[in-house]
Design an enzyme around this catalytic site. Structure first.
Site, PDB file in Angstrom:
ATOM      1  N   TYR A  18       0.826  -1.218   0.000  1.00 52.94           N
ATOM      2  CA  TYR A  18       0.000   0.000   0.000  1.00 52.94           C
ATOM      3  C   TYR A  18       0.859   1.267   0.000  1.00 52.94           C
ATOM      4  O   TYR A  18       0.450   2.307  -0.501  1.00 52.94           O
ATOM      5  CB  TYR A  18      -0.959   0.012   1.200  1.00 52.94           C
ATOM      6  CG  TYR A  18      -2.184  -0.845   0.954  1.00 52.94           C
ATOM      7  CD1 TYR A  18      -3.352  -0.292   0.455  1.00 52.94           C
ATOM      8  CD2 TYR A  18      -2.153  -2.220   1.193  1.00 52.94           C
ATOM      9  CE1 TYR A  18      -4.469  -1.075   0.205  1.00 52.94           C
ATOM     10  CE2 TYR A  18      -3.259  -3.009   0.945  1.00 52.94           C
ATOM     11  CZ  TYR A  18      -4.418  -2.433   0.449  1.00 52.94           C
ATOM     12  OH  TYR A  18      -5.517  -3.204   0.193  1.00 52.94           O
ATOM     13  N   GLU A  33      -8.535  -7.038   4.980  1.00 49.92           N
ATOM     14  CA  GLU A  33      -7.750  -8.111   4.350  1.00 49.92           C
ATOM     15  C   GLU A  33      -7.022  -8.950   5.412  1.00 49.92           C
ATOM     16  O   GLU A  33      -6.927 -10.172   5.286  1.00 49.92           O
ATOM     17  CB  GLU A  33      -6.774  -7.511   3.323  1.00 49.92           C
ATOM     18  CG  GLU A  33      -7.529  -6.995   2.094  1.00 49.92           C
ATOM     19  CD  GLU A  33      -6.791  -5.968   1.252  1.00 49.92           C
ATOM     20  OE1 GLU A  33      -5.551  -5.889   1.329  1.00 49.92           O
ATOM     21  OE2 GLU A  33      -7.467  -5.229   0.509  1.00 49.92           O
TER      22      GLU A  33
HETATM   23  C1  HEM Z   1      -6.342   2.216  -1.175  1.00 51.37           C
HETATM   24  C2  HEM Z   1      -5.681   1.450  -2.042  1.00 51.37           C
HETATM   25  C3  HEM Z   1      -6.311   0.600  -3.102  1.00 51.37           C
HETATM   26  C4  HEM Z   1      -7.513   0.730  -3.740  1.00 51.37           C
HETATM   27  C5  HEM Z   1      -8.555   1.808  -3.539  1.00 51.37           C
HETATM   28  C6  HEM Z   1      -7.632  -0.360  -4.669  1.00 51.37           C
HETATM   29  C7  HEM Z   1      -8.736  -0.565  -5.489  1.00 51.37           C
HETATM   30  C8  HEM Z   1      -8.908  -1.655  -6.293  1.00 51.37           C
HETATM   31  C9  HEM Z   1     -10.102  -1.932  -7.078  1.00 51.37           C
HETATM   32  C10 HEM Z   1     -11.332  -1.059  -7.134  1.00 51.37           C
HETATM   33  C11 HEM Z   1      -9.903  -3.093  -7.728  1.00 51.37           C
HETATM   34  C12 HEM Z   1     -10.890  -3.805  -8.667  1.00 51.37           C
HETATM   35  C13 HEM Z   1     -11.677  -4.767  -7.804  1.00 51.37           C
HETATM   36  C14 HEM Z   1     -12.669  -5.565  -8.611  1.00 51.37           C
HETATM   37  O1  HEM Z   1     -12.280  -6.592  -9.172  1.00 51.37           O
HETATM   38  O2  HEM Z   1     -13.810  -5.148  -8.719  1.00 51.37           O
HETATM   39  C15 HEM Z   1      -8.582  -3.567  -7.378  1.00 51.37           C
HETATM   40  C16 HEM Z   1      -7.998  -4.700  -7.885  1.00 51.37           C
HETATM   41  C17 HEM Z   1      -6.656  -4.954  -7.762  1.00 51.37           C
HETATM   42  N1  HEM Z   1      -5.767  -4.346  -6.908  1.00 51.37           N
HETATM   43 FE1  HEM Z   1      -6.163  -2.804  -5.691  1.00 51.37          FE
HETATM   44  N2  HEM Z   1      -6.507  -1.123  -4.611  1.00 51.37           N
HETATM   45  C18 HEM Z   1      -5.667  -0.569  -3.667  1.00 51.37           C
HETATM   46  C19 HEM Z   1      -4.432  -1.072  -3.311  1.00 51.37           C
HETATM   47  C20 HEM Z   1      -3.768  -2.048  -3.967  1.00 51.37           C
HETATM   48  C21 HEM Z   1      -2.421  -2.478  -3.682  1.00 51.37           C
HETATM   49  C22 HEM Z   1      -1.542  -1.925  -2.569  1.00 51.37           C
HETATM   50  C23 HEM Z   1      -2.102  -3.443  -4.575  1.00 51.37           C
HETATM   51  C24 HEM Z   1      -0.784  -4.188  -4.726  1.00 51.37           C
HETATM   52  C25 HEM Z   1       0.235  -3.709  -5.330  1.00 51.37           C
HETATM   53  C26 HEM Z   1      -3.273  -3.654  -5.413  1.00 51.37           C
HETATM   54  C27 HEM Z   1      -3.368  -4.579  -6.439  1.00 51.37           C
HETATM   55  C28 HEM Z   1      -4.539  -4.888  -7.103  1.00 51.37           C
HETATM   56  C29 HEM Z   1      -4.617  -5.909  -8.138  1.00 51.37           C
HETATM   57  C30 HEM Z   1      -3.454  -6.744  -8.661  1.00 51.37           C
HETATM   58  C31 HEM Z   1      -5.955  -5.951  -8.547  1.00 51.37           C
HETATM   59  C32 HEM Z   1      -6.563  -6.843  -9.638  1.00 51.37           C
HETATM   60  C33 HEM Z   1      -6.265  -6.162 -10.937  1.00 51.37           C
HETATM   61  C34 HEM Z   1      -6.914  -6.770 -12.127  1.00 51.37           C
HETATM   62  O3  HEM Z   1      -7.605  -7.797 -12.019  1.00 51.37           O
HETATM   63  O4  HEM Z   1      -6.699  -6.199 -13.177  1.00 51.37           O
HETATM   64  N3  HEM Z   1      -4.249  -2.799  -5.021  1.00 51.37           N
HETATM   65  N4  HEM Z   1      -8.009  -2.685  -6.503  1.00 51.37           N
END
Ligand code: HEM
Ligand SMILES: Cc1cc2nc3c(=O)[nH]c(=O)nc-3n(C[C@H](O)[C@H](O)[C@H](O)COP(=O)(O)OP(=O)(O)OC[C@H]3O[C@@H](n4cnc5c(N)ncnc54)[C@H](O)[C@@H]3O)c2cc1C
Length: 398
Positions: free
Chosen positions: A89, A131
């Site tokens: 994060y 988480e």
């Molecule tokens: C406040 C921080 C964060 C927010 C608001 C956020 C938001 C989101 C959202 C909205 C999704 C799509 C969820 C869905 O499938 O409907 C997502 C997926 C994902 N997030 Fe985060 N995220 C955050 C932090 C992180 C961090 C720290 C990582 C790791 C480096 C990360 C990695 C991912 C990955 C790999 C996906 C799936 C991507 C995909 O399927 O294309 N996220 N996140």
């Protein structure tokens, strides 16, 4: 400060996340193995991240009438299925703030930057906390990998485009149960320097069986777009005896929610959660009234159709309503079903006023069906759905 700048951040949300991802991947190329390159290329992930940050700011300001909990839960469940950790994060936060500065330029005074940094970290802390609980529930200790090797026990060609795999733990250990509707992430190692890619697949078999089943549609590229990377790999390369890395079951949407009648509406490969539900109910609640509505191109494209006659025997109150675009081959193979031609007409879906509804299929399909059911008086909170990609339906913004 957030209230004053929300319109400009909202207007530039996708530009900001569009700038954020390349920046972050340049500094941390190892993250390319976690993010879905297809969603990067087609813009779906960019839109989902931007929409979720804006929705969170509105939630903090009290200007949103969207229930926040389901949005947070969806993201946390997806993150856990990918093994996202708290230290990551910091990386995302740093590059997201830098991208806001780069896109909005002088509008980002130190006060504006501090306000949005706070929004980010409040959001991050909520996700990290949720988480952490999910990792604990899945029996994963801090610092431990989520991934486990599973061996392909069986491979079934369901249709020309769909294959099912049954899997058992390669270490011979126990098979965790799951709720119908949950998915697993599957990590595959691609050739050469293409690294790892991860995709989610709904568990399509019975939750308490001695194996898991996933059912995968081969994604073909349309209009010059490349074929789907992981689905093609699974179809072409993965055979009985091979192993795959799988996450624990994740996902907040239960297909068998509540009590009383169920209405399961699916299209194409979106039938996988419903099949897990039918298998589950056949053992746990065989008398439960269920209406299965399924749309497909043709009977020959309808995956796992061969399982349905058995399920009809096991579930005496299962009623089926099928829509095939092409019914010329509608040899029903022992199915007791009403079959119509063309696309699903939401007005013709049998609706029980007490039913809990689950939808799964392409987004335009779900939007149409959900709209029709809402117009026919089905309460919003009784309609659950699963999007096979990032984000939620449009009127929920994320
Ligand atoms: C406040 C921080 C964060 C927010 C608001 C956020 C938001 C989101 C959202 C909205 C999704 C799509 C969820 C869905 O499938 O409907 C997502 C997926 C994902 N997030 Fe985060 N995220 C955050 C932090 C992180 C961090 C720290 C990582 C790791 C480096 C990360 C990695 C991912 C990955 C790999 C996906 C799936 C991507 C995909 O399927 O294309 N996220 N996140
Ligand atoms: C919760 C959940 C459950 C799911 N359950 C199932 C399931 O049970 N069964 C199932 O089959 N699938 C399921 N999916 C979908 C699955 O996770 C994958 O998204 C799907 O298999 C496609 O992955 P892929 O790697 O083959 O395609 P990708 O390589 O990810 O490609 C996806 C799309 O993007 C396009 N694309 C890629 N690169 C570009 C580019 N450069 N320019 C333009 N377009 C591009 C491709 O043409 C393709 O249409 C589920 C998804 C989720 C989120």
């Amino acid at each position: 400060m957030v209230k004053a700048t929300l319109p400009v951040v909202q207007a530039h949300g996708e530009a900001i996340t569009g700038c954020f991802y390349p920046r972050m991947f340049k500094a941390h190329p190892e993250l390319l193995n976690i993010f879905n390159r297809g969603n990067q290329a087609n813009g779906a992930q960019k839109a989902a991240l931007a929409a979720s940050v804006v929705a969170y700011a509105e939630h903090l300001l009290g200007t949103s009438d969207l229930p926040w909990e389901p949005i947070l839960e969806r993201i946390a469940q997806k993150h856990v299925s990918l093994g996202i950790s708290a230290p990551q994060y910091t990386i995302v936060g740093r590059h997201l703030m830098a991208a806001i500065g780069e896109v909005l330029g002088d509008a980002v005074t130190p006060e504006v930057a501090a306000a949005w940094d706070e929004v980010y970290w409040l959001f991050a802390c909520e996700l990290i906390a949720r988480e952490a609980r999910l990792y604990t529930e899945a029996g994963i200790a801090e610092g431990q990998s989520i991934w486990r090797e599973w061996r392909i026990e069986n491979r079934t060609e369901e249709t020309r485009e769909v294959v099912s795999f049954t899997l058992v733990p390669a270490d011979g250990g126990t098979v965790p149960t799951f709720t119908p509707g949950q998915y697993v992430s599957v990590a595959v190692d691609l050739d050469g320097d293409r690294g790892q890619q991860i995709r989610q697949y709904s568990l399509s078999g019975r939750p308490d069986a001695d194996h898991w089943r996933i059912t995968v549609k081969r994604v073909r590229g349309i209009d010059g777009a490349p074929d789907g990377v992981v689905s093609t790999f699974l179809h072409e390369r993965v055979q009985v005896g091979d192993t795959l890395r799988l996450s624990p079951p994740c996902g907040e949407v239960s297909v068998v929610a509540g009590e009383g009648p169920l209405l399961l509406v699916s299209a194409g490969i979106g039938l996988t959660p419903a099949m897990a539900a039918l298998e589950h109910l056949a053992v746990t609640e065989p008398e439960r009234p269920v209406v299965l509505v399924h749309a497909d191109r043709a009977g020959t494209a309808h995956a796992m159709r061969n399982d349905l006659p058995r399920l009809q025997e096991q579930l005496p109150n299962l009623r089926m309503r099928l829509w095939y675009e092409d019914v010329t081959d509608s040899q029903l193979l022992g199915l007791k079903a009403e079959v119509a031609s063309g696309l699903v007409d939401p007005e013709q879906i049998p609706v029980n006023p007490d039913a809990h509804v689950h939808l799964c299929g392409p987004v335009p399909f779900m939007t149409t069906v959900r709209g029709g059911l809402l117009r026919r008086g089905v309460p919003r909170e009784r309609i659950a759905y699963e999007v096979f990609g990032p984000g939620m339906l449009r009127d929920e913004r994320v």
